[in-house]
Design a protein around this motif. Structure first.
Motif, PDB file in Angstrom:
ATOM      1  N   ALA A   1      37.614  21.517  34.165  1.00 25.11           N
ATOM      2  CA  ALA A   1      38.124  20.366  33.410  1.00 25.11           C
ATOM      3  C   ALA A   1      39.085  20.789  32.292  1.00 25.11           C
ATOM      4  N   MET A   2      38.954  22.032  31.830  1.00 26.40           N
ATOM      5  CA  MET A   2      39.819  22.500  30.726  1.00 26.40           C
ATOM      6  C   MET A   2      41.310  22.351  31.052  1.00 26.40           C
ATOM      7  N   ALA A   3      41.635  22.421  32.345  1.00 28.38           N
ATOM      8  CA  ALA A   3      43.045  22.377  32.762  1.00 28.38           C
ATOM      9  C   ALA A   3      43.699  21.011  32.513  1.00 28.38           C
ATOM     10  N   VAL A   4      42.898  20.009  32.196  1.00 31.39           N
ATOM     11  CA  VAL A   4      43.440  18.677  31.920  1.00 31.39           C
ATOM     12  C   VAL A   4      44.411  18.710  30.739  1.00 31.39           C
ATOM     13  N   SER A   5      44.075  19.488  29.698  1.00 33.56           N
ATOM     14  CA  SER A   5      44.954  19.508  28.525  1.00 33.56           C
ATOM     15  C   SER A   5      45.370  20.918  28.095  1.00 33.56           C
ATOM     16  N   PHE A   6      44.642  21.975  28.559  1.00 29.82           N
ATOM     17  CA  PHE A   6      44.872  23.302  27.987  1.00 29.82           C
ATOM     18  C   PHE A   6      44.554  24.369  29.035  1.00 29.82           C
ATOM     19  N   PRO A   7      45.428  24.498  30.065  1.00 27.86           N
ATOM     20  CA  PRO A   7      45.131  25.418  31.168  1.00 27.86           C
ATOM     21  C   PRO A   7      44.996  26.875  30.743  1.00 27.86           C
TER      22      PRO A   7
ATOM     23  N   LYS B   1      49.838  16.912  23.854  1.00 26.93           N
ATOM     24  CA  LYS B   1      49.631  16.060  25.037  1.00 26.93           C
ATOM     25  C   LYS B   1      50.190  14.662  24.789  1.00 26.93           C
ATOM     26  N   SER B   2      49.900  14.091  23.634  1.00 33.24           N
ATOM     27  CA  SER B   2      50.356  12.711  23.359  1.00 33.24           C
ATOM     28  C   SER B   2      51.881  12.632  23.382  1.00 33.24           C
TER      29      SER B   2
ATOM     30  N   PHE C   1      57.483  20.760  27.088  1.00 32.36           N
ATOM     31  CA  PHE C   1      56.664  19.715  27.728  1.00 32.36           C
ATOM     32  C   PHE C   1      55.349  20.358  28.182  1.00 32.36           C
ATOM     33  N   LEU C   2      54.223  19.716  27.905  1.00 34.38           N
ATOM     34  CA  LEU C   2      52.914  20.292  28.250  1.00 34.38           C
ATOM     35  C   LEU C   2      52.712  20.315  29.768  1.00 34.38           C
TER      36      LEU C   2
END
Ligand code: S3P
Length: 429
Positions: A408-414, A23-24, A45-46
């Motif tokens: 909320a999981m979809a914010v970084s790891f769908p 993500k970073s 790209f994430l």
């Protein structure tokens, strides 16, 4: 509101090749490509909510985005374009803080940055203070400390700044502004934070150096060289599976192609100290350290005390707390008051959820004590925080577990639940 129910199924075995990418690095790839004059190539790209918000903002600022299979071709504008819309950062603190730094120096243009209800509650003063010292004009709610934020780009002056917090977001906002200042700038932080901005900028030809904790930034005289980068898997996302293998008997797993930057893998060292068998196998890579991580269950984990290098494991603390809940004895974590201002107050969220699981927790202002033992079936809430949701879902490999507001999981790891369903029975509603 989405709810997920998990039931234990089998040990965590095999290999995982498709963990969400970093993500970073993805945020930075989109932002830094705006400072080039030629197109950047970014593989991996994430595609998660946070980083897609950053990519959309970069498009609003004039970035051309072409998608070819897993590759993005990012074509920069001649200069940052003044957008006609509000720039929506969603839940992403990294987006809001780094764009403040980038846009502060975009002379003659006006920008409004906003986010969701969680981001609007997070402190922005930490970037506004150093940027204002450089002459930036930024306004916000609550005495210029909360979003929505308004930025009027202008001339920036050379500044030396000593940050009171170890934060890569603060450092990166400062560095992005310093690239357009009228002279060399210096930045010092209380302990080193993740260094992706420095590494990527150096690879793109910027002049930055770090000497005994002092970062020196030379303003850009010409556009940066474009990126040509393959983003590896995110060690913070991979860590949920590391904890899974460390707490479920008979587990053994290989996590492939993970970013092994030393500022990002400290939590694995703690898990190893608790008794999990962990080894790293590095693969040569141009931008950063990358490799496979091998984790084997090593018996019941032992309690641990953690008080150092907190900035290097800050995102993994909720998952570490889950490991501590399964360990024999009392674990203690201190020095992490930053957790109070993450996507949610992660100290309070961890304590509430662990108590629901029958674990005794003592909250400290900057951490917690956890009396490890037998975790029981429970319903836990995400508190709107992706890492809280995924950390407690891991306990569903041991006992029946329900997670509310699991979206909320979809914010970084769908794809997290998809991968977890190899080892757990999962029902989503
Ligand atoms: C990030 C830095 C960290 C981290 C966040 C991502 C980044 O925040 O918690 O998830 O990409 O720079 P701080 O820099 O505020 O500690």
């Amino acid at each position: 509101m989405s709810v997920v129910r998990l039931l234990p199924r089998q040990p965590v075995q095999g290999e995982i090749v498709d963990i969400a990418t970093d993500k970073s690095m993805s945020h930075r790839a989109a932002i830094l490509s705006l400072l080039c004059s030629k197109p950047s190539r970014v593989r991996g790209f994430l595609r998660a909510e946070d980083t897609l918000h950053t990519l959309q903002i970069a498009k609003n600022l004039g970035l051309g985005v072409q998608e070819k299979d897993d590759e993005l071709i990012l074509t920069p504008p001649k200069g940052i374009v003044e957008p006609s819309c509000i720039l929506d950062c969603g839940n992403a603190g990294t987006a809001m803080r780094l764009f403040c730094g980038l846009l502060a120096g975009a002379q003659g243009s006006f920008f409004v940055l906003d986010g969701d209800c969680y981001l609007r509650a997070r402190p922005m003063q930490r970037v506004i203070t150093p940027l204002s010292q450089m002459g930036a004009q930024i306004w916000g709610r609550k005495g210029d400390s909360c979003a929505p934020l308004a930025v009027r780009g202008g001339a920036l002056r050379a500044t030396n700044y000593r940050s009171p917090v170890a934060s890569a977001q603060v450092k990166s906002a400062f560095v992005l502004a310093a690239l357009r200042a009228n002279g060399e700038c210096e930045f010092v932080e209380p302990e080193p934070s993740r260094d992706h901005t420095e590494r990527m900028l150096q690879a793109m030809g910027a002049t930055l150096s770090c000497d005994r904790g002092m970062l020196r930034i030379v303003p850009l005289e010409s556009p940066l060289e474009p990126l040509d980068i393959a983003i590896p898997s995110d060690p913070s996302s991979a860590f949920f599976f590391a904890v899974a293998a460390a707490i479920v008997p008979d587990s053994e797993i290989v996590l492939r192609n993970v970013l092994l930057n030393p500022t990002r893998i400290e939590a694995y060292q703690i898990l190893r100290k608790m008794g999990a068998q962990i080894s790293f196998h590095a693969i040569p890579n141009a931008y950063d350290d990358v490799g496979d991580i091998h984790i084997r269950y090593g018996g019941q984990l032992a309690a641990v005390d953690v008080s150092e290098r907190i900035a290097w494991l800050i995102d993994e603390i909720p998952a570490l707390a889950v490991a501590m809940a399964c360990a024999k004895g009392k674990s203690r974590l201190t020095g992490a008051k930053e957790l109070r201002v993450k996507e949610t107050d992660r100290i309070a969220a961890v304590a509430t959820n662990l108590r629901a699981c029958g674990i005794s927790v003592h909250e400290l202002p900057d951490g917690f004590e956890i009396d490890g033992g037998r975790v029981q079936a429970a319903t836990c809430d995400s508190f709107g925080d992706h890492r809280i949701a995924m950390s407690f879902a891991i306990l569903g490999l041991l006992v029946p577990m329900t997670i509310t507001d699991s979206g909320a999981m979809a914010v970084s790891f769908p794809t997290f639940l998809n991968l977890l369903s190899r080892f757990s029975m999962i029902e989503e509603s």
